[in-house]
Enzyme design. Structure first.
Site, PDB file in Angstrom:
ATOM      1  N   SER A 124     -27.878  17.180   6.507  1.00  0.00           N
ATOM      2  CA  SER A 124     -27.789  15.868   5.503  1.00  0.00           C
ATOM      3  C   SER A 124     -28.998  15.226   5.406  1.00  0.00           C
ATOM      4  O   SER A 124     -29.919  15.497   5.578  1.00  0.00           O
ATOM      5  CB  SER A 124     -27.130  14.978   6.619  1.00  0.00           C
ATOM      6  OG  SER A 124     -26.850  13.560   5.915  1.00  0.00           O
TER       7      SER A 124
ATOM      8  N   LYS B 143     -28.811  15.860  13.258  1.00  0.00           N
ATOM      9  CA  LYS B 143     -28.827  16.861  12.215  1.00  0.00           C
ATOM     10  C   LYS B 143     -30.304  17.363  12.249  1.00  0.00           C
ATOM     11  O   LYS B 143     -30.567  18.438  12.010  1.00  0.00           O
ATOM     12  CB  LYS B 143     -28.588  16.063  10.890  1.00  0.00           C
ATOM     13  CG  LYS B 143     -27.216  15.854  10.634  1.00  0.00           C
ATOM     14  CD  LYS B 143     -26.213  17.059  10.707  1.00  0.00           C
ATOM     15  CE  LYS B 143     -24.773  17.031  10.536  1.00  0.00           C
ATOM     16  NZ  LYS B 143     -23.991  18.296  10.571  1.00  0.00           N
TER      17      LYS B 143
ATOM     18  N   TYR C  71     -26.373  10.270  15.124  1.00  0.00           N
ATOM     19  CA  TYR C  71     -25.744  11.255  14.218  1.00  0.00           C
ATOM     20  C   TYR C  71     -26.755  11.872  13.564  1.00  0.00           C
ATOM     21  O   TYR C  71     -26.835  13.004  13.296  1.00  0.00           O
ATOM     22  CB  TYR C  71     -24.857  10.576  13.227  1.00  0.00           C
ATOM     23  CG  TYR C  71     -24.533  11.539  11.919  1.00  0.00           C
ATOM     24  CD1 TYR C  71     -25.179  11.399  10.759  1.00  0.00           C
ATOM     25  CD2 TYR C  71     -23.536  12.705  12.147  1.00  0.00           C
ATOM     26  CE1 TYR C  71     -24.623  12.056   9.743  1.00  0.00           C
ATOM     27  CE2 TYR C  71     -23.541  13.424  11.050  1.00  0.00           C
ATOM     28  CZ  TYR C  71     -24.083  13.168   9.758  1.00  0.00           C
ATOM     29  OH  TYR C  71     -23.706  14.125   8.640  1.00  0.00           O
TER      30      TYR C  71
HETATM   31  C1  WQD Z   1     -22.680   4.361   0.358  1.00  0.00           C
HETATM   32  C2  WQD Z   1     -22.987   3.144  -0.010  1.00  0.00           C
HETATM   33  C3  WQD Z   1     -23.152   1.424   1.523  1.00  0.00           C
HETATM   34  C4  WQD Z   1     -18.907   1.346   2.140  1.00  0.00           C
HETATM   35  C5  WQD Z   1     -23.324   8.301   5.056  1.00  0.00           C
HETATM   36  C6  WQD Z   1     -24.037   8.982   6.140  1.00  0.00           C
HETATM   37  C7  WQD Z   1     -24.441  10.399   5.318  1.00  0.00           C
HETATM   38  C8  WQD Z   1     -23.165  11.101   4.778  1.00  0.00           C
HETATM   39  C9  WQD Z   1     -22.353  10.290   3.836  1.00  0.00           C
HETATM   40  C10 WQD Z   1     -22.298  12.481   6.551  1.00  0.00           C
HETATM   41  C11 WQD Z   1     -23.992   2.393   0.924  1.00  0.00           C
HETATM   42  C12 WQD Z   1     -22.089   1.156   0.621  1.00  0.00           C
HETATM   43  C13 WQD Z   1     -19.997   1.472   1.796  1.00  0.00           C
HETATM   44  C14 WQD Z   1     -18.274  -0.044   1.936  1.00  0.00           C
HETATM   45  C15 WQD Z   1     -20.215  -0.465   0.544  1.00  0.00           C
HETATM   46  N1  WQD Z   1     -22.297  11.390   5.997  1.00  0.00           N
HETATM   47  N2  WQD Z   1     -20.900   0.622   0.955  1.00  0.00           N
HETATM   48  N3  WQD Z   1     -19.000  -0.702   1.190  1.00  0.00           N
HETATM   49  O1  WQD Z   1     -24.124   5.502   4.041  1.00  0.00           O
HETATM   50  O2  WQD Z   1     -24.939   6.505   2.083  1.00  0.00           O
HETATM   51  O3  WQD Z   1     -24.040   7.827   3.991  1.00  0.00           O
HETATM   52  O4  WQD Z   1     -22.154   9.020   4.520  1.00  0.00           O
HETATM   53  O5  WQD Z   1     -23.145  13.502   6.518  1.00  0.00           O
HETATM   54  O6  WQD Z   1     -25.179  11.055   6.525  1.00  0.00           O
HETATM   55  O7  WQD Z   1     -24.961   8.164   6.418  1.00  0.00           O
HETATM   56  O8  WQD Z   1     -22.637   6.645   2.496  1.00  0.00           O
HETATM   57  O9  WQD Z   1     -20.418   5.971   1.686  1.00  0.00           O
HETATM   58  O10 WQD Z   1     -20.962   5.003   3.632  1.00  0.00           O
HETATM   59  O11 WQD Z   1     -22.350   4.117   1.821  1.00  0.00           O
HETATM   60  O12 WQD Z   1     -20.938  -1.315   0.043  1.00  0.00           O
HETATM   61  O13 WQD Z   1     -17.157  -0.420   2.405  1.00  0.00           O
HETATM   62  O14 WQD Z   1     -21.799   2.259  -0.264  1.00  0.00           O
HETATM   63  O15 WQD Z   1     -23.704   0.213   1.813  1.00  0.00           O
HETATM   64  O16 WQD Z   1     -24.844   1.539   0.060  1.00  0.00           O
HETATM   65  P1  WQD Z   1     -23.877   6.664   3.333  1.00  0.00           P
HETATM   66  P2  WQD Z   1     -21.556   5.484   2.620  1.00  0.00           P
END
Ligand code: WQD
Length: 340
Positions: A126, A155, A151
């Site tokens: 990741s 990785k 997590y």
């Molecule tokens: C993306 C953006 C949030 C939800 C994570 C893991 C990564 C991978 C993918 C496994 C961020 C914003 C989110 C919400 C929001 N997982 N957001 N409201 O955190 O980049 O990555 O998932 O491998 O390892 O870290 O993905 O989709 O959670 O967030 O504003 O209800 O959307 O703040 O900026 P992230 P995400």
């Protein structure tokens, strides 16, 4: 047909990879403990390819079970390892569960693979290993920073374990794929993302809000140092990501890898903000999204998008779908599973 083991093959990325493997002519066997996926996903795979993969319900923490599996499958052409716990927030609350599930199982798998005359191994890593990278786009040579969560640490540790195993076992040929943000669903809408409970990730929360399952989307902060103040990510269509696994496996099978351990970023190379993702959804769905700006989420980084040069030129893979394409399939999937 060469038989490939896909661990976690009922999961979001795993199931899409099983479809692409089958369509590339591989025979697939899935190991999944169904802790975060339903066996019904097999029906979706069959609906797309017409081929039911062999399925073994097993927890990879069962060391003896893993050994038995390999003794019963001496003909494996390769292993693609997705099975792991992946909720960042949960990993902070339950670190030992994450270290046991994500690290121990990898060691048990590698112990079997390093006993074989030849082994081909693709690891689900990741972009989280980079933390907040100093420069954009992020190359594979960007420093791995202290993990923001257990997590993310699993990785990082996982990559180091594979690298060290490859160093002493030249017959182990491995590639780690560092995913950016996988989104979307298969265009058939027969398989897709099925988050358990309240979605942690942005896109399933968007589609569930549009489907009326969630009241409104909270945008976690609009005071970041970005053009519109919201965080930027590299959202990659899950089918593009799945295809990267097939290309990586074929690279190993054809002996195109000069060394026996490689790392590739798998992203589109384009960054999109949260507000741009919302605008993409509204554009492709024709549905205005109900959202509000709230405070930042702890642990979020500001910006991450991939330098895809090595994936494009060395691996020979390039993402084909745009953010709109991915969002369109995510919405079609949500509508399908909700009967909308
Ligand atoms: C993306 C953006 C949030 C939800 C994570 C893991 C990564 C991978 C993918 C496994 C961020 C914003 C989110 C919400 C929001 N997982 N957001 N409201 O955190 O980049 O990555 O998932 O491998 O390892 O870290 O993905 O989709 O959670 O967030 O504003 O209800 O959307 O703040 O900026 P992230 P995400």
């Amino acid at each position: 047909m060469l038989k490939i083991l896909v661990t976690g093959g009922l999961g979001f990325i795993g199931s899409h990879t099983v479809v692409e493997l089958q369509q590339a002519g591989f025979d697939v066997v899935i190991i999944d403990n169904c802790s975060n996926a339903s066996e019904a996903v097999l029906d979706g795979i069959v609906a797309i390819t017409g081929i039911r993969p062999e399925f073994v319900r097993m927890d990879l923490r069962d060391k003896a079970g893993v050994a038995d599996f390999f003794s019963q499958h001496p003909d494996l052409g390769g292993v693609i390892h997705f099975a792991a716990s992946k909720a960042v927030g949960e990993s902070v609350e339950k670190p030992l569960l994450y270290y046991e599930n994500n690290i121990t199982t990898l060691v048990y798998l590698l112990a079997q693979l390093t006993a074989l005359p030849k082994a081909h191994f693709i690891f689900s890593s990741s972009c989280t290993v980079y933390g907040q990278a100093d420069e954009m786009p992020i190359t594979e040579d960007a420093p791995v920073k202290p993990a923001e969560s257990p997590y993310g640490n699993t990785k990082q540790i996982g990559e180091e374990i594979i690298r060290d195993a490859c160093h002493v076992h030249p017959a182990l040929q491995a590639i780690s794929l560092r995913y950016f943000n996988p989104i979307g669903a298969h265009p058939s809408a027969k398989i897709g993302e099925l988050p358990l409970g309240v979605p942690q990730n942005l896109v399933p929360f968007i589609t569930q809000t549009a489907a009326g399952i969630r009241k409104e989307l909270s945008v976690f902060g609009d005071d970041y140092p970005t053009p519109d103040g919201t965080c930027i990510r590299d959202y990659i269509h899950v089918v593009d990501l799945a295809r990267a696994h097939v290309v990586a496996l074929q690279r190993l099978l054809e002996g195109k890898n000069p060394g026996n351990y490689e790392v590739f970023n798998v992203g589109t190379g384009t960054g999109s903000s949260v507000l741009e993702a919302i605008q993409s959804f509204e554009r492709v769905s024709g549905t205005p999204l109900n959202y509000k700006i709230t405070g930042r989420r702890a642990g979020d980084i500001t910006t991450a998008y991939a330098d895809t040069t090595r994936a494009n030129t060395v691996l020979g893979w390039k993402a084909q779908s745009s953010l709109d394409d991915a969002m369109r399939t995510a919405w079609a999937w949500e509508q399908q599973i909700r009967g909308l």
